[in-house]
Design a protein around this motif. Structure first.
Motif, PDB file in Angstrom:
ATOM      1  N   GLN A  55      -1.570  11.181   4.487  1.00  0.00           N
ATOM      2  CA  GLN A  55      -2.501  10.703   5.505  1.00  0.00           C
ATOM      3  C   GLN A  55      -1.894   9.564   6.317  1.00  0.00           C
ATOM      4  OE1 GLN A  55      -6.058   9.724   3.312  1.00  0.00           O
ATOM      5  NE2 GLN A  55      -6.528  11.877   2.855  1.00  0.00           N
ATOM      6  N   LEU A  56      -1.147   8.686   5.660  1.00  0.00           N
ATOM      7  CA  LEU A  56      -0.482   7.593   6.363  1.00  0.00           C
ATOM      8  C   LEU A  56       0.447   8.137   7.443  1.00  0.00           C
ATOM      9  CD1 LEU A  56       1.204   4.470   4.733  1.00  0.00           C
ATOM     10  CD2 LEU A  56       2.347   5.738   6.525  1.00  0.00           C
ATOM     11  N   GLY A  97      -0.349   1.389   6.387  1.00  0.00           N
ATOM     12  CA  GLY A  97      -1.511   2.176   5.972  1.00  0.00           C
ATOM     13  C   GLY A  97      -2.484   1.356   5.153  1.00  0.00           C
ATOM     14  N   GLU A  99      -1.487   9.888  10.314  1.00  0.00           N
ATOM     15  CA  GLU A  99      -2.136   8.935  11.211  1.00  0.00           C
ATOM     16  C   GLU A  99      -1.129   8.317  12.173  1.00  0.00           C
ATOM     17  OE1 GLU A  99      -4.084   6.275   8.545  1.00  0.00           O
ATOM     18  OE2 GLU A  99      -5.616   7.747   7.977  1.00  0.00           O
ATOM     19  N   LYS A 156       0.794  -1.230   0.000  1.00  0.00           N
ATOM     20  CA  LYS A 156       0.000   0.000   0.000  1.00  0.00           C
ATOM     21  C   LYS A 156       0.832   1.289   0.000  1.00  0.00           C
ATOM     22  CE  LYS A 156      -3.911   0.583   0.359  1.00  0.00           C
ATOM     23  NZ  LYS A 156      -4.990   0.980  -0.593  1.00  0.00           N
ATOM     24  N   ASN A 175      -5.791   2.989   3.855  1.00  0.00           N
ATOM     25  CA  ASN A 175      -5.772   4.321   3.263  1.00  0.00           C
ATOM     26  C   ASN A 175      -6.143   4.250   1.782  1.00  0.00           C
ATOM     27  OD1 ASN A 175      -3.876   4.443   5.671  1.00  0.00           O
ATOM     28  ND2 ASN A 175      -3.973   6.592   5.129  1.00  0.00           N
ATOM     29  N   GLU A 176      -6.904   5.220   1.320  1.00  0.00           N
ATOM     30  CA  GLU A 176      -7.313   5.236  -0.082  1.00  0.00           C
ATOM     31  C   GLU A 176      -6.191   5.752  -0.969  1.00  0.00           C
ATOM     32  OE1 GLU A 176     -10.991   7.149  -0.884  1.00  0.00           O
ATOM     33  OE2 GLU A 176     -12.031   6.220   0.800  1.00  0.00           O
ATOM     34  N   LEU A 230       0.365   4.411  -2.587  1.00  0.00           N
ATOM     35  CA  LEU A 230       0.004   5.775  -2.226  1.00  0.00           C
ATOM     36  C   LEU A 230       0.942   6.795  -2.872  1.00  0.00           C
ATOM     37  CD1 LEU A 230      -0.828   5.278   1.572  1.00  0.00           C
ATOM     38  CD2 LEU A 230      -2.394   5.265  -0.383  1.00  0.00           C
ATOM     39  N   GLY A 236      -2.944  10.379  -0.139  1.00  0.00           N
ATOM     40  CA  GLY A 236      -2.963   9.173   0.685  1.00  0.00           C
ATOM     41  C   GLY A 236      -1.702   8.950   1.489  1.00  0.00           C
ATOM     42  N   TYR A 237      -0.552   9.237   0.909  1.00  0.00           N
ATOM     43  CA  TYR A 237       0.706   9.028   1.624  1.00  0.00           C
ATOM     44  C   TYR A 237       0.823   9.977   2.814  1.00  0.00           C
ATOM     45  CZ  TYR A 237       5.686   8.904   2.724  1.00  0.00           C
ATOM     46  OH  TYR A 237       6.890   8.809   3.386  1.00  0.00           O
TER      47      TYR A 237
END
Length: 312
Positions: free
Chosen positions: A296-297, A284, A300, A39, A287-288, A43, A293-294
């Protein structure tokens, strides 16, 4: 003379129609099919391919990159992908044999020039830094969680943009612009995370798997102990006793495992101690695959780390 002119006009029209047909064929082929093993690479690829295509990922959420069993549909996806990215055999060793029969471009990301890599030091569980030309370490000593460094993420994105530009010249400018925008966004993420974790920089915490050293190094953190260097290696009884003694000495602290499974050892280690069990998701998994997305990883990871330590 009229006949020659008429023939020339017909010939030009034929050439134009051929060009249009060829363009239509190229358009029908659609975007470059990008497939990644895990993933986090998807991302990063999604940020580079934004507005042109959406990359796919091989491993489903929760699957281990160390022990995944390929399905027939996975093998077909490996064969169909125009570009395939994986970390390398030190992480996804199950891919070594299947990739031998692949004819299209395949990139082991750990070999991309310009990465800032970390290696485990024998018998210590600690690391030493090395650039991409350092081959003095024994096989398996590389800390393959290299995507948790934004320095490396920028390098990977630039490499992907170059690969995509070669495969799809018509969209080269878009790929390059996306990679540049991605790097700019990472500057903002770095600044946010450094400010966010600063108040908890001195608080001790423990991890089950030594997967976060790139992230910790980037933001001035350091775990107080690790229960196993490799996810697939179970610690011995002597090490478990030593780690429990460490937890007792520290007092209130957080012990982080990785989803989806919490190690059965967790309860044994923490029973009767003022320890909070929590999770950090280095992959992640849910994660979408969007342009952000990256980021967001990483965000988080910061939120979960700070959230647990601030709750003590």
């Amino acid at each position: 003379m009229v006949t020659v002119s008429r023939f020339f006009a017909v010939f030009v029209a034929f050439l134009i129609s051929c060009g249009v047909f060829a363009s239509a064929q190229a358009a029908d082929q659609g975007p470059v099919k990008v497939l990644t093993s895990i993933k986090p690479l998807q991302l990063i690829a999604a940020a580079v391919q934004d507005g042109v295509g959406t990359p796919d990922v091989l491993l489903p959420p929760g699957a281990s990159p160390h022990h995944y069993a390929l399905r027939p549909s996975d093998v077909r996806r490996l064969g169909d992908a125009d570009l395939f990215y994986w970390i390398g055999p030190q992480m996804e060793n199950f891919l070594e044999r299947p990739l031998q029969g692949r004819s299209k471009p395949t990139v082991a990301v750990a070999t991309v020039p310009g990465l800032k890599l970390r290696h485990f030091v024998a018998d210590s569980g600690s690391h030493e830094d090395a650039d991409e030309h350092d081959h003095d370490h024994q096989p398996g000593s590389l800390d393959e969680h290299l995507w948790l460094s934004t320095v490396n993420a920028r390098v990977i994105a630039a490499s992907m943009a170059a690969d995509l530009s070669k495969a799809d010249p018509a969209n080269a400018a878009r790929y390059q612009a996306n990679a540049k925008a991605f790097a700019t966004r990472l500057d903002a993420v770095d600044a946010k995370l450094k400010a966010q974790v600063a108040p908890i920089a001195g608080k001790p915490f423990f991890v089950f798997h030594e997967a976060f050293d790139y992230f910790e190094d980037a933001y001035g953190l350091k775990h107080a102990g690790v229960f196993t260097v490799a996810a697939e290696v179970q610690p011995g009884a002597q090490h478990v006793a030593a780690m429990r003694a460490q937890l007792q000495a520290v007092g209130k602290t957080c012990v982080f495992s990785e989803p989806p499974m919490r190690p059965r050892l967790a309860e044994t280690l923490t029973a009767g101690l003022p320890v909070k069990l929590a999770e950090l998701d280095a992959l992640g998994g849910f994660n979408e695959a969007t342009a952000n997305g990256y980021e967001q990883l990483l965000s988080e990871l910061g939120d979960d780390l700070v959230g647990c330590l601030n709750s003590l």
